[in-house]
Design an enzyme around this catalytic site. Structure first.
Site, PDB file in Angstrom:
ATOM      1  N   SER A  11      30.574 -18.936  -8.626  1.00  0.00           N
ATOM      2  CA  SER A  11      31.283 -18.081  -7.696  1.00  0.00           C
ATOM      3  C   SER A  11      32.694 -18.638  -7.554  1.00  0.00           C
ATOM      4  O   SER A  11      32.912 -19.806  -7.863  1.00  0.00           O
ATOM      5  CB  SER A  11      30.575 -18.105  -6.341  1.00  0.00           C
ATOM      6  OG  SER A  11      30.510 -19.444  -5.859  1.00  0.00           O
ATOM      7  N   CYS A  12      33.662 -17.900  -7.143  1.00  0.00           N
ATOM      8  CA  CYS A  12      33.850 -16.530  -6.682  1.00  0.00           C
ATOM      9  C   CYS A  12      34.922 -15.912  -7.583  1.00  0.00           C
ATOM     10  O   CYS A  12      35.198 -16.433  -8.665  1.00  0.00           O
ATOM     11  CB  CYS A  12      34.357 -16.505  -5.244  1.00  0.00           C
ATOM     12  SG  CYS A  12      33.648 -17.704  -4.094  1.00  0.00           S
TER      13      CYS A  12
END
Length: 422
Positions: A11-12
């Protein structure tokens, strides 16, 4: 050098689209915050404040000197920490951060210092432009360092950080390897960052000792006449997955072909599941999302910041927030503290009202027929923001309560759906 045992990058993603590719000659920012699935993310509004001197501010793990004045901010943040994953301030500055793993990750990262998310919030509270925010972050990084566990639920979750810092005129990419850093200025087109370093030889600003330390560590030999490449030297190549970064770059290309990119186009990018940018299953989820449309003050148009405050933007409503003189902000997106008189003991799973309703209705599969109602609500507020932008002086009161009204309507739709399905 000792290395940390760490969770692989998952992520992100943070995005920016600049003129001449945007509708209305603005800068459009977007970010999905992908965090442990048990973690609740809240949205908070903090007023501009004058602080007595000298005074201190308690960040997530340490306290540092407070400045005389902090700007008003709206933040999307994990409930348990002081810092934020993303947010904006009253001067049209937005910041999103990413976890990155570099060859300088070590056991020292476990020492409690400033989290990257603390640096993000400090940059927004103290920076009037993207460049000022960058200088705030890098100065504090040099003074205090970056470190501490980045989850109160998962152990051994430490990382370095990169940042996308935007204002209505430009975007800065700031990438850090410990206290070392490099920054790249973006004036037009598109840019995105994910979980790997992206700055190569195009370095506009850097830590003063970057090249010297690189030589001392045997990473760079100037006598070989090779250009100084930040990514090549500091990226931990054996573990960084570039697939989402590449997919995000392609999505930006596809959605900007007509040179009329809008906030709703950024919504679509953040909702893209095929690319992995929208994470809706597994131990890590897209726990919250933000899209901001940044207008220069001289345009007379207000900047607008859209937040979901709930996971999975494909099922959530982007709700608009506009800074103004009379802000009405809802309690329904602020996590409930363990103590009625203090937020000090808020934990990662401390829910807010909107999140509770989201869990009850959407996560428990009681949402039949709901998607169309939520889409109608979002469309309503997209149109309302357009009206306010064209008549801002006459509609400042409406602008100040936009986010509160949208949250209230979303809560009502979810409540009615829950009761109908019981």
């Amino acid at each position: 050098m000792s290395r940390v045992t760490r969770i692989p990058p998952m992520s992100c993603d943070t995005f920016a689209v600049l003129p001449p590719l945007t509708h209305g000659n603005c800068v459009i920012f977007g970010k999905n915050s992908d965090r442990p699935c048990e973690e609740v993310q809240e949205v908070v509004y903090v007023k501009a404040t004058d602080h007595p001197q000298p005074s201190m501010v308690n960040c997530t793990y340490i306290e540092i000197k407070q400045v005389p004045h902090t700007y008003a901010v709206v933040l999307s943040k994990p409930a348990w920490m002081w810092g934020a994953e993303m947010g904006a301030n009253e001067h049209n500055v937005c910041i999103g951060n990413e976890a990155v793993w570099t060859i300088l990750n070590s056991e020292a990262d476990y020492k409690k210092k400033l989290l990257g998310m603390d640096l993000l919030r400090l940059g927004l509270e103290r920076g009037k432009t993207a460049l000022e925010a960058l200088h705030v972050i890098t100065s504090l990084l040099s003074e205090h360092g970056m470190g501490g566990n980045c989850s109160d639920y998962i152990g051994d979750f430490v990382y370095h950080n990169s940042f996308l810092i935007a204002d209505p005129s430009e975007v800065w990419i700031l990438e850090c390897a410990g206290k070392l850093w490099a920054a790249e200025r973006i004036k037009e087109g598109t840019r995105n960052i994910s979980n790997a370093l992206t700055i190569g030889t195009n370095i506009d600003l850097k830590s003063f000792d970057l090249e010297r330390i690189s030589v001392e560590k045997g990473l760079w030999r100037p006598q070989e006449n090779k250009p100084f490449d930040f990514k090549l030297l500091f990226d931990e190549k054996d573990s960084n997955d570039n697939s989402r970064y590449v997919a995000g770059k392609l999505l930006l290309t596809n959605y900007t072909q007509n040179k009329d990119f809008k906030a709703t186009d950024m919504f679509k990018i953040l909702r893209d599941k095929a690319s992995g940018i929208c994470m809706s299953a597994g131990n890590f989820l897209t726990t919250a999302s933000q899209v901001s449309v940044l207008h220069k003050p001289e345009s007379g148009l207000p900047s607008c910041h859209w937040f979901t405050a709930t996971p999975d933007p494909a099922q959530a409503v982007f709700k608009p927030f506009i800074f103004g003189e009379d802000i009405r902000f809802p309690d329904a997106v602020m996590a409930i503290a363990d103590s009625a008189s203090s937020r000090e003991f808020v934990r990662s799973n401390a829910m807010h009202e909107l999140y509770r309703l989201y869990v009850a209705v959407i996560m428990r599969n009681k949402s039949a027929g709901l998607k169309a109602h939520l889409a109608e609500l979002e469309t309503k507020y997209v149109s309302l923001v357009e009206d306010i932008s064209l008549n801002y002086e006459l509609m400042k009161t409406e602008a100040g309560r936009l986010f509160s009204d949208a949250v209230g309507e979303e809560c009502l739709i979810l409540k009615n759906t829950f009761l109908a399905r019981c």
